[in-house]
Design a protein around this motif. Structure first.
Motif, PDB file in Angstrom:
ATOM      1  N   THR A 122      35.799  51.554  32.077  1.00  0.00           N
ATOM      2  CA  THR A 122      35.697  50.102  31.843  1.00  0.00           C
ATOM      3  C   THR A 122      34.425  49.666  31.111  1.00  0.00           C
ATOM      4  OG1 THR A 122      34.728  49.863  34.063  1.00  0.00           O
ATOM      5  CG2 THR A 122      37.096  49.511  33.870  1.00  0.00           C
ATOM      6  N   PRO A 152      35.203  50.675  38.629  1.00  0.00           N
ATOM      7  CA  PRO A 152      35.747  49.707  37.666  1.00  0.00           C
ATOM      8  C   PRO A 152      34.998  48.385  37.672  1.00  0.00           C
ATOM      9  CG  PRO A 152      37.508  50.687  38.979  1.00  0.00           C
ATOM     10  CD  PRO A 152      36.211  51.107  39.598  1.00  0.00           C
ATOM     11  N   THR A 153      34.381  48.032  38.822  1.00  0.00           N
ATOM     12  CA  THR A 153      33.653  46.771  38.946  1.00  0.00           C
ATOM     13  C   THR A 153      32.272  46.867  38.303  1.00  0.00           C
ATOM     14  OG1 THR A 153      34.789  46.473  41.047  1.00  0.00           O
ATOM     15  CG2 THR A 153      32.939  45.043  40.638  1.00  0.00           C
ATOM     16  N   TYR A 197      43.347  47.824  38.951  1.00  0.00           N
ATOM     17  CA  TYR A 197      42.989  47.713  37.531  1.00  0.00           C
ATOM     18  C   TYR A 197      43.525  46.410  36.915  1.00  0.00           C
ATOM     19  CZ  TYR A 197      41.255  52.483  37.658  1.00  0.00           C
ATOM     20  OH  TYR A 197      40.530  53.598  37.944  1.00  0.00           O
ATOM     21  N   SER A 221      43.866  43.428  38.443  1.00  0.00           N
ATOM     22  CA  SER A 221      43.005  42.289  38.809  1.00  0.00           C
ATOM     23  C   SER A 221      41.619  42.427  38.176  1.00  0.00           C
ATOM     24  CB  SER A 221      42.896  42.158  40.330  1.00  0.00           C
ATOM     25  OG  SER A 221      42.402  43.344  40.913  1.00  0.00           O
ATOM     26  N   THR A 222      41.129  43.674  38.045  1.00  0.00           N
ATOM     27  CA  THR A 222      39.826  43.891  37.383  1.00  0.00           C
ATOM     28  C   THR A 222      39.911  43.506  35.907  1.00  0.00           C
ATOM     29  OG1 THR A 222      39.422  45.737  38.886  1.00  0.00           O
ATOM     30  CG2 THR A 222      37.991  45.591  36.993  1.00  0.00           C
ATOM     31  N   MET A 241      31.982  40.101  40.075  1.00  0.00           N
ATOM     32  CA  MET A 241      32.746  41.093  40.842  1.00  0.00           C
ATOM     33  C   MET A 241      31.885  41.881  41.841  1.00  0.00           C
ATOM     34  SD  MET A 241      35.724  40.679  39.402  1.00  0.00           S
ATOM     35  CE  MET A 241      36.796  42.087  39.618  1.00  0.00           C
TER      36      MET A 241
END
Length: 525
Positions: free
Chosen positions: A32, A152-153, A288, A290-291, A313
């Motif tokens: 990401t 991912p955050t 993924y 919602s991210t 986040m």
């Protein structure tokens, strides 16, 4: 003497765990981190929007191709050697990505980085799982889950900070020192398990490797590029969809009939693993998806910067981190996994419904998202560890690596499906809402006439001639319609994503979770 050896084993386990988490975190952050730097890359390299998308796609394709093969490659080369080689490939290709001078150079090195990175994720999970006895598996998965959920955050805010303050190559260079340390720790402390023998060249399933690469490579391409290329109206997307389906059919046939398959599909006879792979797919879809959607909304509709969106986040990620040890302890005490998963699914529905209610086209402060994202953080904590523990609970020895590969691949594919379907769904809903809103703007309606006249007077007061002021009024009205249509589309995404998770709750409660059997000593190292 025995006490000393236990202390030594305990400290080695801690070092192995830290090394594995860092490697998993490296891989996921890199999935990401590039998203917020794409504009800078495009400007530097003179690339089109379509070309720059390949920076993300190439990494994802490399990732998904290698994940199902990790168990076999570990057996072929020895887990320690394969894990160390993967870190070296990932670290070296990170350096080459940062040094790339052309678009295609960057894409090729990103693909190689994906091949190295895919192994880091699954092998890390296997190493951590096998380093702990059965009664501490929940804690082990909690520790590993920190990296998978937080990764991912962390990517967007970290990428935004580096791009804003330095330059985009540094998002790749930060991998180098961590990669070097992880390689040295792996060679020193990680041990390869005793089971499994190397295959001779004549026994290697080259056809299986080829079919797997064609299948997941084609599927990943279709998912990543489908919306931009108008799905099945594009001959390339259609051809690759057919290719992927045929490759899947022949791959399953090959793996079930060949003596030494590259992917051991027979491990899916385990009922818990079958359920776990489906739940991993759904979790990847939500995680993924919602991210992807929240930064898109805050940057696209609210005008936030990449760093602001990423920072939003972080409280949710910290909540998940706080939850992990608690959930691991509960699992260790025999708390039923299916109740935790059902609770996590319900909380994710609450998060989505909350998002559906608070989204507006007006400016929304970060405080409006805070508790909603905390609920998401708790829900994700309740999903990740119980799903992973449930999946691997009936496996032993070599099967653990094979099971981890399946759940890892399904989580990644779930994420790819989530982003692809959300992108397509939003584009379609946006067109539909825009048509509905425009249909209600009757040029003979007194309210519409008054609105346009007021806008014309406002622009006229700023020195515009009447004709230009009228055009500016219509443009502003069109912008308002577009913004409202986009907001309604975001609301639809949250609502339908929430309904998907709510539907899953009763099915999860029907699952009969088995207690983990004692681990085969051959799996310990």
């Amino acid at each position: 003497m025995q006490q000393e050896s236990l202390i030594e084993y305990g400290s080695r386990r801690v070092i192995i765990t830290i090394t594995a988490i860092f490697c998993a975190l490296l891989e996921i952050v890199d999935t990401t981190i590039v998203n917020v730097a794409l504009n800078d890359m495009r400007g530097n390299m003179g690339a089109t929007l379509s070309e720059i998308g390949w920076v993300v796609t190439a990494y994802a394709i490399g990732n998904v191709i290698i994940v199902p093969m990790t168990s076999w490659l570990s057996q072929q080369f020895g887990r320690r050697n394969y894990f160390a080689a993967s870190i070296i490939i990932f670290t070296a290709s990170s350096f080459l990505c940062g040094n790339s001078t052309s678009m295609w150079e960057l894409i090729i090195f990103r693909f190689i980085q994906g091949l190295g990175g895919g192994a880091l994720l699954v092998t890390s999970q296997t190493i951590i799982t096998e380093s702990y006895p059965p009664e501490k598996r929940g804690i082990a998965q909690a520790i590993y889950g920190l990296g998978v959920i937080i990764g991912p955050t962390l990517g967007p805010p970290l990428g935004g900070f580096i791009t804003d303050n330095y330059s985009w190559p540094y998002i790749f260079y930060i991998n180098i020192p961590i990669g070097v340390i992880a390689t040295l720790l792996t060679l020193q402390f990680v041990r390869s398990p005793k089971y499994g023998e190397k295959r001779g060249m004549s026994e290697i399933d080259f056809l299986g490797i080829g079919l797997l690469a064609v299948m997941v490579g084609s599927l990943q391409f279709v998912l990543e590029r489908g919306q931009e290329d108008d799905w099945f109206n594009d001959p390339t997307i259609t051809a690759l969809s057919v290719t992927s389906a045929l490759a899947l059919f022949f791959f399953i046939w090959r793996e079930l009939t060949y003596k030494n398959p590259i992917v051991e599909l027979r491990v899916l006879k385990n009922g818990n693993l079958r359920v776990g792979t489906v739940l991993s797919f759904i979790m990847g879809f939500g995680l993924y998806g919602s991210t992807f959607i929240i930064p898109l909304y805050t940057q696209g509709s609210l005008g936030w910067t990449a760093t602001q969106s990423g920072m939003l986040m972080i409280p949710a990620a910290l909540t998940t981190a706080f939850m992990m040890p608690l959930i691991g302890t509960l699992l260790g005490k025999g708390f039923p996994q299916q109740y935790m998963v059902a609770s996590g699914m319900f909380l994710f529905f609450v998060f989505c419904f909350w998002g559906y209610k608070i989204i507006t086209p007006a400016d929304t402060g970060s405080d409006a998202f805070f508790w909603m994202l905390i609920v998401r953080g708790v829900g994700m904590g309740l999903l990740f560890i119980p799903i992973t523990t449930l999946s691997l609970s009936g496996l032993k020895g070599q099967e653990i690596g094979q099971g981890a590969a399946f759940t890892g691949m399904m989580r990644q594919l779930g994420g790819s499906f989530g982003v692809a379907l959300i992108t397509t769904f939003m584009a379609r809903r946006n067109m539909m809402h825009r048509s509905d809103l425009v249909a209600k703007l009757d040029v003979n309606d007194p309210d519409v006439i008054n609105r346009v006249n007021n806008l014309q007077h406002t622009f006229g007061a700023k020195g515009m001639d009447p004709h230009k002021a009228l055009n500016s009024g219509y443009q502003l009205l069109d912008y308002t319609v577009s913004r409202q249509a986009a907001t309604l589309s975001y609301m639809d995404v949250f609502l339908y994503l929430g309904i998907l998770f709510l539907i899953c709750v009763p099915f999860v409660l029907m699952v009969k979770a088995k207690k983990a059997p004692k681990l085969d000593p051959s799996a310990m190292h």
